[in-house]
Design a protein around this motif. Structure first.
Motif, short mmCIF file in Angstrom:
data_model
loop_
_atom_site.label_atom_id
_atom_site.label_comp_id
_atom_site.label_asym_id
_atom_site.label_seq_id
_atom_site.Cartn_x
_atom_site.Cartn_y
_atom_site.Cartn_z
N GLY A 1 39.11 -0.44 3.54
CA GLY A 1 38.61 0.73 3.97
C GLY A 1 39.57 0.97 5.31
O GLY A 1 40.73 0.46 5.47
N LYS A 2 38.71 1.56 6.58
CA LYS A 2 39.52 1.75 7.95
C LYS A 2 38.59 0.76 8.78
O LYS A 2 37.39 0.22 8.61
CB LYS A 2 39.40 3.03 8.27
N PHE A 3 39.08 0.67 10.16
CA PHE A 3 38.47 0.25 11.23
C PHE A 3 37.20 1.10 11.47
O PHE A 3 37.07 2.40 11.41
CB PHE A 3 39.27 0.09 12.42
N SER A 4 35.84 0.59 11.93
CA SER A 4 34.68 1.34 12.21
C SER A 4 34.88 2.59 13.08
O SER A 4 35.42 2.22 14.35
CB SER A 4 33.55 0.33 12.63
N LYS A 5 34.41 3.56 12.82
CA LYS A 5 34.61 4.57 13.85
C LYS A 5 33.57 4.33 15.26
O LYS A 5 33.97 4.79 16.25
CB LYS A 5 33.88 5.90 13.03
N GLU A 6 32.62 3.77 14.84
CA GLU A 6 31.81 3.28 15.93
C GLU A 6 32.57 2.48 17.03
O GLU A 6 32.32 2.44 18.25
CB GLU A 6 30.50 2.56 15.46
N VAL A 7 33.20 1.42 16.57
CA VAL A 7 34.18 0.67 17.37
C VAL A 7 35.11 1.26 17.91
O VAL A 7 35.55 1.09 19.22
CB VAL A 7 34.46 -0.47 16.43
N LEU A 8 35.91 2.19 17.37
CA LEU A 8 36.89 3.16 17.93
C LEU A 8 36.43 4.12 19.24
O LEU A 8 37.07 4.21 20.00
CB LEU A 8 37.55 3.82 16.88
N PHE A 9 35.04 4.55 18.80
CA PHE A 9 34.35 5.26 19.89
C PHE A 9 33.98 4.43 21.20
O PHE A 9 34.30 4.95 22.26
CB PHE A 9 33.23 5.86 19.11
N TYR A 10 33.85 3.30 20.86
CA TYR A 10 33.29 2.56 21.94
C TYR A 10 34.57 2.14 22.81
O TYR A 10 34.62 2.33 24.09
CB TYR A 10 32.75 0.84 21.56
N LEU A 11 35.77 1.59 21.96
CA LEU A 11 37.00 1.69 22.77
C LEU A 11 37.71 2.74 23.64
O LEU A 11 37.90 2.53 24.59
CB LEU A 11 38.05 1.08 21.88
N ALA A 12 37.16 3.96 22.75
CA ALA A 12 37.62 5.17 23.82
C ALA A 12 36.94 5.49 25.02
O ALA A 12 37.20 5.94 25.84
CB ALA A 12 37.50 6.26 22.60
N SER A 13 35.58 4.90 24.84
CA SER A 13 34.77 5.24 26.07
C SER A 13 35.10 4.20 27.19
O SER A 13 34.83 4.20 28.35
CB SER A 13 33.17 4.80 25.45
N ARG A 14 35.83 3.12 26.76
CA ARG A 14 36.23 2.17 27.86
C ARG A 14 37.73 2.59 28.44
O ARG A 14 38.59 1.66 29.21
CB ARG A 14 36.45 0.84 27.09
N GLY A 15 38.15 3.71 27.89
CA GLY A 15 39.59 4.08 28.62
C GLY A 15 40.66 4.07 27.41
O GLY A 15 41.87 4.48 28.07
N LEU A 16 40.52 3.41 26.18
CA LEU A 16 41.75 3.32 25.40
C LEU A 16 41.83 4.75 24.56
O LEU A 16 41.04 5.17 23.89
CB LEU A 16 41.69 2.16 24.58
N ASN A 17 43.17 4.94 24.41
CA ASN A 17 43.62 6.03 23.37
C ASN A 17 43.47 5.37 22.00
O ASN A 17 43.41 4.09 21.91
CB ASN A 17 44.84 6.71 23.79
N PRO A 18 43.37 6.18 21.00
CA PRO A 18 43.37 5.53 19.67
C PRO A 18 44.58 4.69 19.36
O PRO A 18 44.06 3.80 18.56
CB PRO A 18 43.28 6.78 18.84
#
Length: 260
Positions: free
Chosen positions: A195-212
């Motif tokens: 599969g892919k990396f969790s969307k929830e984890v990617l959303f959390y990292l985006a909230s910490r200022g990291l781009n995709p």
């Protein structure tokens, strides 16, 4: 640290008396560390680990297609951290005598199509294998074909495998997690995830200022290296390889060769 370099032109070694290189066989007679640097090589290399010897092995494969065979004698202990970049290395482990144990962490970062055959064979009582195979697939089709075997009369064995493929492509990903168990007194488990990396984890990292793309590189490093036992020097080396593979920084600060 003992070092063995594999290239298309042959082998070069910097090894002490604890290891003996005989053509395509390395004999490990004393507890030691070994680093194998495999660049654009296609070798069939056998490692024989003597009784009661502990081996910590790190392998870096780059555009390689090597096959590594491990033969573990009585009470041998082996830990392998194997990282491949655009490589299709495969491996086989034979736990030949009682008390032999291996932990093998294999991670691949690849654009290439490959089928990776992996076999773990328990031939004696009270042997243990813990196998972890991870692939980050950027392009092509990729298959892990993993077989754990416990022979008859091999009581008290542990045969575990864990397999994951993170797929960023439209190519096919397959995992064949096989267990062939011929004794009832055995602990044997397998798992497989594609599969892919969790969307929830990617959303959390985006909230910490990291781009995709930055998020993917951070997650990728943990996914590929998180289970490995590495010296600080080799960990830094492997992390740098991931950064180099990602390509030059683009305008958003991400890496040009990864896409979310």
């Amino acid at each position: 640290m003992n070092k063995l370099l594999l290239t298309r032109d042959g082998k070069k070694q910097e090894m002490d008396s604890s290891l003996i290189l005989e053509e395509n066989t390395v004999i490990i007679n004393e507890t030691t560390f070994l680093f194998i640097d495999a660049r654009d090589s296609q070798e069939n290399l056998t490692l024989v680990i003597a009784p009661e010897v502990e081996l910590q092995l790190s392998i870096l494969g780059f555009q390689s297609a090597n096959h590594f065979s491990f033969l573990l004698k009585k009470d041998a202990r082996v830990s392998v951290s194997h990282f491949g970049i655009d490589s299709c290395d495969s491996y086989q482990v034979v736990l030949q005598e009682e008390g032999a144990k291996i932990r093998y962490c294999y991670s691949s970062l690849t654009r290439n199509s490959a089928v990776i055959p992996i076999e773990i064979k328990h031939m004696a009582q009270h042997t243990e294998s813990e196998i972890s195979n991870h692939c980050f697939q950027v392009a092509g089709d990729y298959t892990f074909d993993v077989t754990g075997i416990v022979l008859k009369n091999c009581a008290g064995c542990i045969c575990n495998q864990e397999n994951q493929i993170i797929n960023l492509t439209h190519g096919k990903s397959k995992i064949h997690p096989n267990l062939l168990i011929d004794h009832y007194d055995v602990v044997a488990n397998h798992s497989a995830y594609v599969g892919k990396f969790s969307k929830e984890v990617l959303f959390y990292l985006a909230s910490r200022g990291l781009n995709p793309k930055e998020s993917y590189v951070l997650l990728l490093t943990g996914f590929l290296l998180g289970e490995m036992s590495l010296s600080d020097e080799l960990k830094g080396c492997f992390e740098n390889k991931i950064q180099e593979y990602g390509g030059e920084r683009n305008e958003s600060g991400g890496f040009s060769n990864f896409t979310a």
